[in-house]
Design a protein around this motif. Structure first.
Motif, PDB file in Angstrom:
ATOM      1  N   GLY A 157     -26.812  13.877  41.910  1.00  0.00           N
ATOM      2  CA  GLY A 157     -27.529  12.664  41.915  1.00  0.00           C
ATOM      3  C   GLY A 157     -28.375  12.603  43.323  1.00  0.00           C
ATOM      4  O   GLY A 157     -28.804  13.761  43.839  1.00  0.00           O
ATOM      5  N   ASP A 158     -28.996  11.565  43.529  1.00  0.00           N
ATOM      6  CA  ASP A 158     -30.041  11.391  44.676  1.00  0.00           C
ATOM      7  C   ASP A 158     -29.440  11.541  46.068  1.00  0.00           C
ATOM      8  O   ASP A 158     -28.152  11.021  46.151  1.00  0.00           O
ATOM      9  CB  ASP A 158     -30.506   9.834  44.691  1.00  0.00           C
ATOM     10  CG  ASP A 158     -31.353   9.603  45.695  1.00  0.00           C
ATOM     11  OD1 ASP A 158     -32.431   9.973  45.727  1.00  0.00           O
ATOM     12  OD2 ASP A 158     -30.742   8.940  46.698  1.00  0.00           O
ATOM     13  N   GLU A 159     -29.709  12.457  46.582  1.00  0.00           N
ATOM     14  CA  GLU A 159     -29.166  12.949  48.006  1.00  0.00           C
ATOM     15  C   GLU A 159     -28.876  11.772  48.873  1.00  0.00           C
ATOM     16  O   GLU A 159     -27.931  11.581  49.631  1.00  0.00           O
ATOM     17  CB  GLU A 159     -30.007  14.064  48.789  1.00  0.00           C
ATOM     18  CG  GLU A 159     -29.391  14.501  49.626  1.00  0.00           C
ATOM     19  CD  GLU A 159     -29.945  16.055  50.463  1.00  0.00           C
ATOM     20  OE1 GLU A 159     -29.679  16.247  51.510  1.00  0.00           O
ATOM     21  OE2 GLU A 159     -30.400  16.670  49.402  1.00  0.00           O
ATOM     22  N   GLY A 160     -29.956  10.896  49.190  1.00  0.00           N
ATOM     23  CA  GLY A 160     -29.916   9.477  50.015  1.00  0.00           C
ATOM     24  C   GLY A 160     -28.591   8.875  49.582  1.00  0.00           C
ATOM     25  O   GLY A 160     -27.852   8.201  50.265  1.00  0.00           O
ATOM     26  N   ALA A 161     -28.339   8.555  48.304  1.00  0.00           N
ATOM     27  CA  ALA A 161     -27.431   7.663  47.794  1.00  0.00           C
ATOM     28  C   ALA A 161     -26.295   8.364  48.036  1.00  0.00           C
ATOM     29  O   ALA A 161     -25.170   7.839  48.196  1.00  0.00           O
ATOM     30  CB  ALA A 161     -27.533   7.529  46.189  1.00  0.00           C
ATOM     31  N   ARG A 204     -24.884   7.815  51.609  1.00  0.00           N
ATOM     32  CA  ARG A 204     -24.749   6.345  52.040  1.00  0.00           C
ATOM     33  C   ARG A 204     -23.297   5.941  52.075  1.00  0.00           C
ATOM     34  O   ARG A 204     -22.970   6.010  50.888  1.00  0.00           O
ATOM     35  CB  ARG A 204     -25.698   5.542  51.039  1.00  0.00           C
ATOM     36  CG  ARG A 204     -26.151   4.324  51.660  1.00  0.00           C
ATOM     37  CD  ARG A 204     -27.153   3.434  50.969  1.00  0.00           C
ATOM     38  NE  ARG A 204     -28.211   4.304  51.043  1.00  0.00           N
ATOM     39  CZ  ARG A 204     -28.798   4.587  49.715  1.00  0.00           C
ATOM     40  NH1 ARG A 204     -28.462   4.442  48.621  1.00  0.00           N
ATOM     41  NH2 ARG A 204     -30.084   5.355  49.802  1.00  0.00           N
TER      42      ARG A 204
END
Length: 199
Positions: free
Chosen positions: A72-76, A79
């Protein structure tokens, strides 16, 4: 997450009213060996009913779910959902290391008579290894590799080997059979921690 061997291999999300420890995480100091006696009301796994010969397949399936999440999205992934709670990436690093640790401990149980497991502080490891800074793609590969190694090790267990024993630093004693069931609850529960989906 847990801060000492008393809950080293533990899982759990009940962190309210606890002091924040290393890395800003609220330690889970529960002794989760109770999951060997009754179902987990949080994640839904009925650990006492898990068939030890099925654990290898359950480890592989669980690893597959983590690998999918890590795409998935690395930032998410980095977090934290709230202060004091690990991110998906940090949980995945922990699961990878649990698979590695249990592979070592399983080997000790099969090779030695009632070995005493060395203590492992999972929160200290998370800080020292900078879980939150690791690369999701790398973690996914390492987690899959560790899971496969552990699953293959469980597949080789046969007959009386399931009755061999090992003892944790807090005195909790396991057979290979109970150890296999205790192990699988950890990554299953952590998948619930990050997805909210019960088994």
């Amino acid at each position: 997450m847990s801060t000492s061997e008393n809950a080293t291999d533990a899982t759990g999300t009940a962190r309210a009213a606890r002091t924040v420890g290393a890395g800003g995480i609220v330690p889970d100091t529960k002794d989760w060996t109770w999951v060997l006696e009754r179902p987990c009301a949080e994640c839904g796994l009925d650990t006492p009913k898990v068939v030890c010969e099925d654990v290898a397949g359950m480890v592989r399936a669980n690893a597959g779910a983590w690998v999918a999440l890590l795409a998935g999205d690395e930032g998410a992934l980095r977090r934290r959902p709230e202060p004091g709670v690990w991110s998906v990436l940090e949980y995945a690093c922990h699961v990878r290391d649990v698979f590695r640790l249990f592979d070592v401990r399983l080997g000790l149980m099969l090779d030695q008579d009632d070995p005493l497991f060395a203590n492992w502080d999972q929160d200290e490891t998370a800080v020292a290894e900078r879980y939150g800074e690791q690369l999701p793609g790398v973690v996914a590969g390492e987690l899959a590799e560790a899971a496969e190694r552990l699953a293959a090790a469980f597949e080789r267990v046969a007959g009386e080997q399931w009755r061999r024993t090992g003892t944790r630093g807090d005195g909790a004693r396991f057979t290979v059979e109970s150890f296999s069931r205790y192990l699988i609850h950890d990554p299953v529960h952590h998948l619930f921690d990050v997805t909210g989906e019960r088994v």
